[in-house]
Design a protein around this motif. Structure first.
Motif, PDB file in Angstrom:
ATOM      1  N   VAL A   1     -27.983 -19.924  18.296  1.00 33.72           N
ATOM      2  CA  VAL A   1     -26.820 -20.573  19.100  1.00 33.72           C
ATOM      3  C   VAL A   1     -25.513 -19.989  18.495  1.00 33.72           C
ATOM      4  N   LEU A   2     -25.371 -20.174  17.370  1.00 34.30           N
ATOM      5  CA  LEU A   2     -23.925 -19.447  16.892  1.00 34.30           C
ATOM      6  C   LEU A   2     -23.705 -18.272  16.924  1.00 34.30           C
ATOM      7  N   THR A   3     -24.618 -17.381  17.157  1.00 32.41           N
ATOM      8  CA  THR A   3     -24.674 -15.821  17.476  1.00 32.41           C
ATOM      9  C   THR A   3     -24.283 -15.810  18.914  1.00 32.41           C
ATOM     10  N   LEU A   4     -24.789 -16.742  19.696  1.00 30.10           N
ATOM     11  CA  LEU A   4     -24.442 -16.488  21.291  1.00 30.10           C
ATOM     12  C   LEU A   4     -22.855 -16.970  21.543  1.00 30.10           C
ATOM     13  N   VAL A   5     -22.448 -18.040  20.553  1.00 30.24           N
ATOM     14  CA  VAL A   5     -21.099 -18.258  20.703  1.00 30.24           C
ATOM     15  C   VAL A   5     -20.271 -17.185  20.141  1.00 30.24           C
ATOM     16  N   ALA A   6     -20.730 -16.565  18.936  1.00 30.92           N
ATOM     17  CA  ALA A   6     -19.745 -15.512  18.381  1.00 30.92           C
ATOM     18  C   ALA A   6     -19.696 -14.225  19.268  1.00 30.92           C
ATOM     19  N   ARG A   7     -20.671 -14.162  20.124  1.00 32.57           N
ATOM     20  CA  ARG A   7     -20.670 -12.760  20.819  1.00 32.57           C
ATOM     21  C   ARG A   7     -19.538 -12.555  21.679  1.00 32.57           C
ATOM     22  N   ASN A   8     -19.178 -13.638  22.310  1.00 34.73           N
ATOM     23  CA  ASN A   8     -17.968 -13.283  23.154  1.00 34.73           C
ATOM     24  C   ASN A   8     -16.389 -13.847  22.534  1.00 34.73           C
ATOM     25  N   MET A   9     -16.627 -13.927  21.179  1.00 34.92           N
ATOM     26  CA  MET A   9     -15.333 -14.224  20.681  1.00 34.92           C
ATOM     27  C   MET A   9     -14.659 -13.082  20.153  1.00 34.92           C
ATOM     28  N   LYS A  10     -13.425 -13.064  20.322  1.00 38.61           N
ATOM     29  CA  LYS A  10     -12.350 -12.088  20.096  1.00 38.61           C
ATOM     30  C   LYS A  10     -11.559 -12.123  18.869  1.00 38.61           C
ATOM     31  N   MET A  11     -11.160 -11.401  17.759  1.00 40.33           N
ATOM     32  CA  MET A  11     -10.253 -11.596  16.919  1.00 40.33           C
ATOM     33  C   MET A  11      -8.880 -11.871  17.168  1.00 40.33           C
ATOM     34  N   LYS A  12      -8.136 -12.872  16.809  1.00 38.82           N
ATOM     35  CA  LYS A  12      -6.879 -12.788  17.357  1.00 38.82           C
ATOM     36  C   LYS A  12      -5.798 -12.020  16.586  1.00 38.82           C
ATOM     37  N   LYS A  13      -6.052 -12.113  15.380  1.00 34.00           N
ATOM     38  CA  LYS A  13      -5.009 -11.515  14.379  1.00 34.00           C
ATOM     39  C   LYS A  13      -5.350  -9.888  13.739  1.00 34.00           C
ATOM     40  N   LEU A  14      -6.621  -9.900  13.973  1.00 35.10           N
ATOM     41  CA  LEU A  14      -7.227  -8.708  13.364  1.00 35.10           C
ATOM     42  C   LEU A  14      -7.818  -7.566  14.157  1.00 35.10           C
ATOM     43  N   ARG A  21     -10.969  -0.697   6.598  1.00 32.32           N
ATOM     44  CA  ARG A  21     -10.610  -0.357   5.261  1.00 32.32           C
ATOM     45  C   ARG A  21      -9.790  -1.283   4.553  1.00 32.32           C
ATOM     46  N   ALA A  22      -8.595  -1.763   5.341  1.00 32.91           N
ATOM     47  CA  ALA A  22      -7.957  -2.678   4.742  1.00 32.91           C
ATOM     48  C   ALA A  22      -8.286  -4.204   4.085  1.00 32.91           C
ATOM     49  N   LEU A  23      -9.237  -4.469   4.774  1.00 28.30           N
ATOM     50  CA  LEU A  23      -9.714  -5.928   4.327  1.00 28.30           C
ATOM     51  C   LEU A  23     -11.104  -6.097   4.225  1.00 28.30           C
ATOM     52  N   SER A  24     -11.770  -5.030   4.251  1.00 31.38           N
ATOM     53  CA  SER A  24     -13.425  -5.008   4.200  1.00 31.38           C
ATOM     54  C   SER A  24     -13.857  -5.759   2.860  1.00 31.38           C
ATOM     55  N   SER A  25     -13.299  -5.273   1.796  1.00 35.48           N
ATOM     56  CA  SER A  25     -13.955  -6.223   0.795  1.00 35.48           C
ATOM     57  C   SER A  25     -13.625  -7.571   0.664  1.00 35.48           C
ATOM     58  N   THR A  26     -12.518  -7.981   1.122  1.00 36.49           N
ATOM     59  CA  THR A  26     -12.163  -9.313   1.219  1.00 36.49           C
ATOM     60  C   THR A  26     -13.179 -10.037   2.381  1.00 36.49           C
ATOM     61  N   VAL A  27     -13.335  -9.543   3.390  1.00 35.05           N
ATOM     62  CA  VAL A  27     -14.108 -10.031   4.394  1.00 35.05           C
ATOM     63  C   VAL A  27     -15.625 -10.148   4.052  1.00 35.05           C
ATOM     64  N   VAL A  28     -16.082  -9.072   3.250  1.00 35.25           N
ATOM     65  CA  VAL A  28     -17.207  -9.173   2.606  1.00 35.25           C
ATOM     66  C   VAL A  28     -17.407 -10.291   1.641  1.00 35.25           C
ATOM     67  N   GLY A  29     -16.584 -10.390   0.825  1.00 37.55           N
ATOM     68  CA  GLY A  29     -16.337 -11.236  -0.075  1.00 37.55           C
ATOM     69  C   GLY A  29     -16.373 -12.890   0.325  1.00 37.55           C
ATOM     70  N   VAL A  30     -15.837 -13.104   1.477  1.00 36.48           N
ATOM     71  CA  VAL A  30     -15.773 -14.457   2.104  1.00 36.48           C
ATOM     72  C   VAL A  30     -17.157 -14.663   2.755  1.00 36.48           C
ATOM     73  N   LEU A  31     -17.761 -13.658   3.625  1.00 42.69           N
ATOM     74  CA  LEU A  31     -19.074 -13.912   4.080  1.00 42.69           C
ATOM     75  C   LEU A  31     -20.086 -14.210   2.873  1.00 42.69           C
ATOM     76  N   VAL A  56      -5.219 -15.046   6.782  1.00 38.05           N
ATOM     77  CA  VAL A  56      -5.603 -14.544   7.931  1.00 38.05           C
ATOM     78  C   VAL A  56      -7.060 -14.829   8.504  1.00 38.05           C
ATOM     79  N   LEU A  57      -7.822 -14.505   7.354  1.00 41.76           N
ATOM     80  CA  LEU A  57      -9.365 -14.504   7.788  1.00 41.76           C
ATOM     81  C   LEU A  57      -9.710 -16.097   8.007  1.00 41.76           C
ATOM     82  N   PHE A  58      -9.183 -17.074   7.458  1.00 41.19           N
ATOM     83  CA  PHE A  58      -9.722 -18.347   7.470  1.00 41.19           C
ATOM     84  C   PHE A  58      -9.173 -19.125   8.878  1.00 41.19           C
ATOM     85  N   SER A  59      -8.079 -18.470   9.503  1.00 42.97           N
ATOM     86  CA  SER A  59      -7.629 -18.752  10.580  1.00 42.97           C
ATOM     87  C   SER A  59      -8.390 -18.175  12.094  1.00 42.97           C
TER      88      SER A  59
END
Length: 437
Positions: free
Chosen positions: A424-437, A374-384, A247-250
């Motif tokens: 630049v990456l932050t400006l790109v991410a600012r308007n991005m929406k999560m599709k599956k989360l 709460r469901a995925l926080s440790s995994t998201v933190v681990g990935v980042l 899910v996260l890497f998609s």
């Protein structure tokens, strides 16, 4: 009914008595984690402060010692990628305690070595053990701190890691003073004592979840977030261990924040790794003077973790991206001007400024909590955090050779330019929406 509804909103589904108990244990969890992690850095940052002594003892170049230090970052990075999930599987607390204890053992073992290749292997193993703690601690944090308080809690936890760097600097100074005849080896022995002592306190005070103290899980005020957590937990239970990674890497937004995190890792650890040596090489300071002059850098990073959460929660009303944009601009300006500062005091002051502005990981962990819940926080933190330490590993592997080939200025200008890419990456991410989360 109106009063009852208000009570529910302000106590997260608890009675008044249970809410007081919940708050008490939430603070105990946060402080026991933060204080343990504060001394945990004694087994990680110590090598940066004795690099020159090791280089002299082994007759190595800056590039070769940089490769040795990178062993921790590489193993830490890939450890973070899997340990967030392993901690959830084996038990967060047990897993974290094993990591702290084994890191102390490996550090002491390194202090008795006379072969730099053996040290590199042991330092890499230490990196894997060090990776067992952070993502799992933040994962537990999200079980105790609701969404609207998560920026504060994650910021305070990260502030302890900033203070940890100051503690490590002071600890190494004390070690070199107590046993100068031990040389670099002193930095791998004495600092383990407070680390293990804090582990004992951690065992008593750290609780994984409200259910461990007879409470039900808290109810989010944000009902959409609560429903999402419940749905994700059900999906993970049904689809197995690897499903969260799929899910996260998609998610394109997760990938963008991985890149932002990698730049944050290059900036934070690029400075922590090389600035002490910069003062010794470029300004001809002693090892102790170089460490003392460098201490404003981790002091600034610690301050950032108190300032950034307040700004994101109070000024920007929970929006994290504006803080990243501001920090990127200030860090760029500080880094490109740093090589032109030739005296010790102004250079130290500038380090404090870029220590504050460049320490954006506290903002990143709040974003991770928002994305994963709460469901995925440790995994998201681990990935980042994997991405952060991939950046740290890359800088440790190449910056020594960059310095040998192009001089110190090249390191600082490179870091500055990377923060513009972060903007630049932050400006790109600012308007991005999560599709599956």
């Amino acid at each position: 009914m109106t009063v009852s509804k208000k009570t529910t909103l302000t106590t997260y589904g608890y009675s008044k008595q249970d809410f007081e108990k919940f708050k008490k244990y939430a603070w105990m969890m946060l402080l026991s984690f933060g204080l343990t992690y504060m001394f945990f850095y004694n087994g990680r940052q110590n090598i940066n402060l004795v690099m020159d002594l090791m280089k002299e003892d082994f007759g190595s170049s800056a590039g070769a010692i940089g490769v040795v230090t990178s062993a921790l970052f590489w193993c830490y990075a890939f450890g973070q990628l899997i340990n967030g999930r392993l901690g959830a599987f084996f038990g967060y607390k047990r897993f974290m305690m094993f990591g702290v204890f084994m890191s102390a053992v490996l550090n002491v073992a390194i202090s008795f070595q006379h072969n730099i290749y053996v040290i590199a292997v042991l330092w890499g193993l230490n990196g894997f053990c060090q990776s067992m703690v952070w993502a799992n601690g933040v994962g537990v944090l999200n079980k105790w701190w609701p969404k609207e308080k998560r920026g504060f809690a994650s910021g305070l936890a990260t502030a302890f890691s900033g203070v940890a760097q100051v503690v490590t600097y002071l600890t190494i100074l004390l070690c070199l003073e107590l046993n100068p005849e031990w040389g670099w080896r002193a930095g791998f022995r004495y600092p383990m004592i407070p680390m293990v002592l804090m582990l004992i306190a951690f065992a008593f005070f750290f609780k994984e979840k409200p259910e461990d103290v007879g409470l039900k899980p808290f109810e989010e005020e944000d009902k959409h977030a609560a429903a999402r957590d419940e749905s994700l937990s059900a999906e993970i239970a049904k689809k197995g261990y690897l499903y969260p990674y799929k899910v996260l890497f998609s998610e394109p937004k997760v990938i963008v924040f991985c890149l932002i995190s990698a730049i944050a890792g290059i900036g934070r650890y690029g400075l922590l790794t090389w600035v002490p040596s910069y003062f010794m090489d470029e300004m001809n300071l002693s090892v102790k003077e170089g460490i003392f002059s460098s201490i404003l850098l981790p002091a600034g990073q610690a301050c950032a973790m108190f300032v950034f959460p307040f700004i994101t929660d109070k000024v920007f009303k929970g929006k994290r991206e504006p803080m990243l944009i501001l920090a990127s601009v200030v860090t760029f300006l500080g880094m490109v001007s740093f090589p032109f500062i030739t005296s010790q005091t102004p250079a130290s002051i500038m380090l404090f400024v870029v220590g504050v502005s460049g320490m954006v990981t506290g903002v990143i962990w709040a974003i991770a909590g928002d994305m994963g819940g709460r469901a995925l926080s440790s995994t998201v933190v681990g990935v980042l955090d994997w991405a952060v330490y991939m950046g740290a590993a890359i800088q440790a592997s190449i910056f020594g050779f960059v310095k040998d080939a192009f001089g110190w200025s090249a390191i600082f200008v490179t870091i500055g330019c990377l923060y513009i890419i972060m903007l630049v990456l932050t400006l790109v991410a600012r308007n991005m929406k999560m599709k599956k989360l």
